[in-house]
Design an enzyme around this catalytic site. Structure first.
Site, PDB file in Angstrom:
ATOM      1  N   HIS A  99       0.830  -1.211   0.000  1.00 10.82           N
ATOM      2  CA  HIS A  99       0.000   0.000   0.000  1.00 10.82           C
ATOM      3  C   HIS A  99       0.857   1.250   0.000  1.00 10.82           C
ATOM      4  O   HIS A  99       1.923   1.272   0.615  1.00 10.82           O
ATOM      5  CB  HIS A  99      -0.936   0.032   1.218  1.00 10.82           C
ATOM      6  CG  HIS A  99      -0.256  -0.222   2.517  1.00 10.82           C
ATOM      7  ND1 HIS A  99       0.096  -1.486   2.941  1.00 10.82           N
ATOM      8  CD2 HIS A  99       0.177   0.624   3.491  1.00 10.82           C
ATOM      9  CE1 HIS A  99       0.692  -1.419   4.113  1.00 10.82           C
ATOM     10  NE2 HIS A  99       0.775  -0.125   4.474  1.00 10.82           N
ATOM     11  N   HIS A 101       0.994   5.183   1.212  1.00 14.10           N
ATOM     12  CA  HIS A 101       0.396   6.170   2.118  1.00 14.10           C
ATOM     13  C   HIS A 101       0.433   7.530   1.421  1.00 14.10           C
ATOM     14  O   HIS A 101       1.505   7.965   0.995  1.00 14.10           O
ATOM     15  CB  HIS A 101       1.218   6.310   3.406  1.00 14.10           C
ATOM     16  CG  HIS A 101       1.198   5.120   4.293  1.00 14.10           C
ATOM     17  ND1 HIS A 101       0.395   5.049   5.415  1.00 14.10           N
ATOM     18  CD2 HIS A 101       1.887   3.958   4.253  1.00 14.10           C
ATOM     19  CE1 HIS A 101       0.601   3.892   6.029  1.00 14.10           C
ATOM     20  NE2 HIS A 101       1.503   3.208   5.344  1.00 14.10           N
TER      21      HIS A 101
HETATM   22  P1  5GP Z   1       1.925   0.153   7.348  1.00 10.79           P
HETATM   23  O1  5GP Z   1       2.484   0.381   8.721  1.00 10.79           O
HETATM   24  O2  5GP Z   1       1.716  -1.311   7.056  1.00 10.79           O
HETATM   25  O3  5GP Z   1       2.695   0.861   6.276  1.00 10.79           O
HETATM   26  O4  5GP Z   1       0.515   0.866   7.345  1.00 10.79           O
HETATM   27  C1  5GP Z   1      -0.667   0.201   7.653  1.00 10.79           C
HETATM   28  C2  5GP Z   1      -1.709   1.260   7.846  1.00 10.79           C
HETATM   29  O5  5GP Z   1      -2.968   0.630   7.822  1.00 10.79           O
HETATM   30  C3  5GP Z   1      -1.608   2.000   9.189  1.00 10.79           C
HETATM   31  O6  5GP Z   1      -1.407   3.393   8.947  1.00 10.79           O
HETATM   32  C4  5GP Z   1      -2.924   1.707   9.875  1.00 10.79           C
HETATM   33  O7  5GP Z   1      -3.455   2.815  10.565  1.00 10.79           O
HETATM   34  C5  5GP Z   1      -3.819   1.282   8.724  1.00 10.79           C
HETATM   35  N1  5GP Z   1      -4.856   0.312   9.091  1.00 10.79           N
HETATM   36  C6  5GP Z   1      -4.683  -0.810   9.824  1.00 10.79           C
HETATM   37  N2  5GP Z   1      -5.857  -1.470   9.951  1.00 10.79           N
HETATM   38  C7  5GP Z   1      -6.776  -0.737   9.276  1.00 10.79           C
HETATM   39  C8  5GP Z   1      -8.168  -0.914   9.052  1.00 10.79           C
HETATM   40  O8  5GP Z   1      -8.798  -1.876   9.494  1.00 10.79           O
HETATM   41  N3  5GP Z   1      -8.789   0.042   8.323  1.00 10.79           N
HETATM   42  C9  5GP Z   1      -8.113   1.126   7.813  1.00 10.79           C
HETATM   43  N4  5GP Z   1      -8.832   2.013   7.108  1.00 10.79           N
HETATM   44  N5  5GP Z   1      -6.803   1.317   8.007  1.00 10.79           N
HETATM   45  C10 5GP Z   1      -6.135   0.398   8.728  1.00 10.79           C
END
Ligand code: 5GP
Ligand code: ZN
Length: 135
Positions: A99, A101
């Site tokens: 993903h 951001h």
């Molecule tokens: P990562 O740390 O993997 O780059 O980012 C994962 C992101 O997913 C985090 O910013 C977190 O807040 C978001 N996230 C985790 N679970 C959920 C969810 O159930 N729904 C949404 N909309 N975002 C989520």
């Protein structure tokens, strides 16, 4: 049933505030935003990280980010944005479904980025050569 949170969001099993969707990509609000309007841009197909994402989807993901960024900026009244990707647990990747951001930035929002340090003399050339040898 998959245990991937983002696959479950795509399947509609977990609710999300979706802002964009096409055949291959979905964008929705991050549940814990760094700033209001923080959006995640993900492929509908499950790929764990950028290194295994097919080229065409990589292009599509970035194109969608480029397309929706102005709407996010205008929508929340931001002045700019950061586009980031955490690849691997050590880099802060918590969800194993690749993903982007897209994080709106506001003047003096206090979201400081990392600060860099210059290389010691001669070290940059050594590091660059180590990397070039792997390409
Ligand atoms: P990562 O740390 O993997 O780059 O980012 C994962 C992101 O997913 C985090 O910013 C977190 O807040 C978001 N996230 C985790 N679970 C959920 C969810 O159930 N729904 C949404 N909309 N975002 C989520
Ligand atoms: Zn997934």
């Amino acid at each position: 049933m998959t245990d991937c949170i983002f696959c479950r969001i795509i399947a509609g099993e977990i609710p999300s505030d979706k802002i964009y969707e096409d055949d291959e990509v979905v964008a929705f609000l991050d549940i814990a935003p760094v700033n209001p309007g923080h959006v995640l841009v993900i492929p509908k197909a499950h790929y764990p990280d950028l290194l295994v994402l097919p080229e065409q989807l990589t292009v599509q993901l970035v194109m969608v980010a480029q397309k929706i960024a102005p709407a996010i900026i205008t929508g929340v009244g931001a002045a700019g944005f950061n586009l980031t990707l955490n690849n691997g647990v050590v880099a802060g990747q918590a969800v194993g479904h690749v993903h982007l951001h897209l994080i709106p930035r506001f003047k003096d929002d206090g979201r400081e980025l990392w600060s860099g340090q210059p290389y010691p003399a001669g070290e940059a050339a050594v590091v660059a050569e180590k990397i070039r040898k792997q390409l």
